[in-house]
Design a protein around this motif. Structure first.
Motif, PDB file in Angstrom:
ATOM      1  N   ILE A  11       0.837  -1.197   0.000  1.00  0.00           N
ATOM      2  CA  ILE A  11       0.000   0.000   0.000  1.00  0.00           C
ATOM      3  C   ILE A  11       0.875   1.251   0.000  1.00  0.00           C
ATOM      4  O   ILE A  11       0.621   2.194  -0.749  1.00  0.00           O
ATOM      5  N   LEU A  46      -6.764   3.273   2.052  1.00  0.00           N
ATOM      6  CA  LEU A  46      -6.512   2.020   1.332  1.00  0.00           C
ATOM      7  C   LEU A  46      -6.494   0.846   2.305  1.00  0.00           C
ATOM      8  O   LEU A  46      -7.078  -0.207   2.032  1.00  0.00           O
ATOM      9  N   ALA A  50      -9.298  -2.052   2.362  1.00  0.00           N
ATOM     10  CA  ALA A  50      -8.854  -3.428   2.106  1.00  0.00           C
ATOM     11  C   ALA A  50      -9.325  -4.353   3.229  1.00  0.00           C
ATOM     12  O   ALA A  50      -9.756  -5.483   2.978  1.00  0.00           O
ATOM     13  N   VAL A  67      -6.590  -5.256  -1.819  1.00  0.00           N
ATOM     14  CA  VAL A  67      -6.061  -3.926  -2.131  1.00  0.00           C
ATOM     15  C   VAL A  67      -6.376  -3.575  -3.584  1.00  0.00           C
ATOM     16  O   VAL A  67      -6.811  -2.457  -3.885  1.00  0.00           O
ATOM     17  N   LYS A  68      -6.198  -4.523  -4.473  1.00  0.00           N
ATOM     18  CA  LYS A  68      -6.474  -4.282  -5.892  1.00  0.00           C
ATOM     19  C   LYS A  68      -7.957  -4.036  -6.148  1.00  0.00           C
ATOM     20  O   LYS A  68      -8.319  -3.238  -7.007  1.00  0.00           O
ATOM     21  N   GLY A  71      -8.450  -0.451  -4.515  1.00  0.00           N
ATOM     22  CA  GLY A  71      -7.385   0.540  -4.657  1.00  0.00           C
ATOM     23  C   GLY A  71      -7.557   1.512  -5.795  1.00  0.00           C
ATOM     24  O   GLY A  71      -7.276   2.709  -5.653  1.00  0.00           O
TER      25      GLY A  71
END
Length: 106
Positions: A11, A46, A50, A67-68, A71
């Protein structure tokens, strides 16, 4: 919800890459396209998002996929583009996609 240090570092790399892309491999071409990158608050949000995503997926831990998943939405509106980027019709979406493609995933 548990978050391993490697995920936290991931991150941090994503956020720092919005501010100083020249320090990251394969992101030097973004230096002239980003006027202002994500703030330290982006790092906090973030991580929180997450964790929330992991919770909604019924897990007690965060993965890079969490995260993806969130994000891009968080970083997209935190990046200000230069006039050069706008002239080349490069969007925040393009920048964020490149960041997620190039930053090493733990």
């Amino acid at each position: 919800i548990y978050m391993e240090t490697k995920i936290k570092d991931y991150i941090l790399d994503l956020v720092f890459a919005t501010r100083e892309p020249g320090k990251f491999k394969n992101l030097k071409d973004l230096e002239n396209l980003i006027e202002c990158g994500a703030s330290p608050r982006a790092t906090i949000y973030l991580a929180q998002a997450a964790k929330a995503h992991a919770f909604l997926e019924h897990r007690g831990y965060v993965t890079p996929d969490d995260v993806k998943a969130i994000g891009k939405d968080i970083l997209r509106h935190r990046i200000l583009l230069t006039y050069e980027a706008e002239a080349e019709q490069i969007t925040q979406e393009d920048i964020v996609n490149k960041l997620f493609d190039e930053i090493e995933v733990p």
